[in-house]
Design an enzyme around this catalytic site. Structure first.
Site, PDB file in Angstrom:
ATOM      1  CB  CYS A  41      -0.890  -0.151   1.209  1.00  0.00           C
ATOM      2  SG  CYS A  41      -1.754  -1.452   1.443  1.00  0.00           S
ATOM      3  CE1 TYR A  54      24.879  -3.837  -1.028  1.00  0.00           C
ATOM      4  CE2 TYR A  54      25.392  -3.840  -3.128  1.00  0.00           C
ATOM      5  CZ  TYR A  54      25.833  -3.806  -2.020  1.00  0.00           C
ATOM      6  OH  TYR A  54      27.162  -3.701  -1.729  1.00  0.00           O
TER       7      TYR A  54
HETATM    8  C1  LIG Z   1      29.352  -1.574   0.405  1.00  0.00           C
HETATM    9  C2  LIG Z   1      30.655  -1.742   0.586  1.00  0.00           C
HETATM   10  C3  LIG Z   1      31.454  -2.589  -0.212  1.00  0.00           C
HETATM   11  C4  LIG Z   1      30.850  -3.013  -1.450  1.00  0.00           C
HETATM   12  O1  LIG Z   1      30.537  -2.580  -2.624  1.00  0.00           O
HETATM   13  P1  LIG Z   1      29.931  -2.952  -3.916  1.00  0.00           P
HETATM   14  O2  LIG Z   1      29.668  -1.897  -4.709  1.00  0.00           O
HETATM   15  O3  LIG Z   1      28.793  -3.991  -3.611  1.00  0.00           O
HETATM   16  O4  LIG Z   1      31.064  -3.577  -4.688  1.00  0.00           O
HETATM   17  C5  LIG Z   1      32.784  -2.585  -0.180  1.00  0.00           C
HETATM   18  N1  LIG Z   1      33.390  -2.041   0.934  1.00  0.00           N
HETATM   19  C6  LIG Z   1      32.860  -1.380   1.857  1.00  0.00           C
HETATM   20  C7  LIG Z   1      33.310  -0.679   3.102  1.00  0.00           C
HETATM   21  C8  LIG Z   1      31.279  -1.105   1.726  1.00  0.00           C
HETATM   22  O5  LIG Z   1      30.850  -0.322   2.567  1.00  0.00           O
END
Ligand SMILES: *Cc1c(COP(=O)(O)O)cnc(C)c1O
Length: 421
Positions: A346, A375
């Protein structure tokens, strides 16, 4: 490249027909391909094969134990950002000396958990955090390796919500202050200054911001060494983007990224760590959903799916595009129609796509969101009391439910009624 292809008119995950899984397990569900996960991990591993390195999978992208075990068996390290992720990495059999701990808000409990369970290095994001790590490590008579995350003030040219390398972002220590903070770190008990860490953002589609950041890291390495610090590791973060739309310009490949790393920091003789998440898991997963209704509106038709924003929040949160394809291969040359593709929640934000050209679909048909492996499931919730979306892993012609859909009874049993009610 991934392993979700049409064969005999039906979408398959490796050798498993997606429609069979929908019939057996119900929809919606996430479906991962083992071969794709491994392929992407190996691309990074090979791209860095010119020197000592460790690929630490950023497990926040997709953290099911079966996915972690698949990668750990290949020798992957893990980048964790919470005590829960640390526990998952250990449960998947990853040794402590292959786990790096990132994140701006590590609690005392999380730091103690990692010190006691074993840790390769903390990626330290602030001076107060450094003080706590020093105190807790010294109290255990330990010297723990640390890298300080520097903020290089580089524009990653990505969505604002996933850019982390500009000075206004909460991440890391301004690179201009790094020498002062390293000097302080070296004076603290329990701390072994070992490396430099940088991570400028996610879904980068161009190598230039990486290059700018890594050149700054190379300069800093030389400055710190001149001041007597033994810098033996460089953690260069994650962030390499993936093609979300088939017809887009493809982002750079891991090989080019590895060559860039060699070019910018290879001469320093450091062990290289990288933390890719999205590029390992993103195209290794799809979200499978069924059309509940086709609702004809004024000037537009709505495809109402049984998946919703609580199962895949990226379109609502980042205005993200996902290719959405029918599970039954459309006849060649079939005329498309434009649909607004929505879920049952909703909120108007529960919209996956607007005016998306699709082959004609009817109630009961199956669709797959491509590039949903990263994600996706990890950001899902039970909003609207919709059961947490299950996960299935394909491996050749085998498959396994790696997280089952909870029953309503299981969902309700997590709540407690106070004695006064
Ligand atoms: C989110 C994150 C990643 C991974 O990023 P991607 O874009 O999924 O490769 C690596 N290192 C840190 C510290 C992050 O916060």
């Amino acid at each position: 490249m991934d392993h979700f292809l049409y064969r005999d008119g039906q979408l398959h995950a490796e050798d498993v027909p997606v429609a069979d899984l929908a019939a057996t397990h119900g929809t919606p569900f996430y479906l991962y391909s083992t071969a794709t996960l491994l392929r992407h991990y190996r691309l990074f591993d090979e791209a860095l094969s010119w020197g000592p390195h460790l690929v630490c999978y950023a497990m926040k992208a997709a953290s099911n134990l079966a996915i972690l075990k698949t990668l750990a068996a290949e020798g992957a390290g893990m980048d964790v950002v919470s005590g829960g992720e640390y526990a998952r990495a250990k449960a998947a059999g990853v040794p402590g000396d292959r786990i790096v701990f990132s994140g701006v808000g590590k609690t005392r409990e999380e730091i103690a958990q990692a010190l006691e369970g074993g840790i390769r290095q903390f990626n330290v994001e602030s001076e107060p955090e450094l003080a706590v790590i020093s105190e807790l490590a010294a109290a255990r008579n330990m010297e723990v390796p640390i890298a300080i995350r520097v903020n290089p003030d580089v524009d990653a040219k990505t969505h604002a919500k996933i850019a982390t390398g500009k000075s206004e972002n909460k991440f890391g220590i301004p690179i201009a202050r790094a020498r002062e903070v390293y000097a302080h770190a070296a004076s603290l008990p329990g701390i072994k200054v070992t490396g430099i860490d940088v991570h400028i953002g996610s879904q980068l589609t161009d190598l230039e911001p990486f290059e700018m950041a890594y050149r700054k890291v190379a300069d800093l390495t030389e400055q710190l060494r001149a001041e007597g610090h033994e810098i033996t590791r460089l953690d260069l973060g994650g962030g390499l983007g993936i093609p979300y739309a088939r017809d887009n310009n493809a982002p750079p490949l891991p090989t080019d990224y590895g060559a860039l790393i060699q070019r910018t920091v290879g001469h320093l003789g450091c062990e290289i760590e990288i933390e890719p998440g999205r590029l390992i898991a993103g195209n290794a997963g799809i979200l499978v959903s069924r059309v509940i209704y086709v609702k004809e509106g004024e000037g537009r038709d709505f495809l109402i799916l049984d998946a919703a924003m609580n199962d895949l929040i990226r379109p609502a949160m980042y205005d993200a595009w996902h290719d959405i394809v029918p599970v039954k291969q459309p006849a060649p040359g079939v005329e498309t129609r434009n649909y607004d593709i929505v879920g049952p929640v909703c909120e108007s934000g529960d919209t996956f796509a607007k005016a998306r050209p699709m082959p004609p679909l009817k109630a009961g048909d199956l669709v797959a969101f491509r590039s949903a492996g990263a994600y996706g499931a990890v950001m899902s919730s039970e909003y609207n009391s919709r059961p947490l979306v299950p996960e299935i892993l394909a491996h050749g012609d085998q498959h396994a439910v790696i997280r089952a859909r909870p029953s309503f009874e299981e969902m309700l049993s997590r709540d407690n009624i106070p004695e006064w009610l």
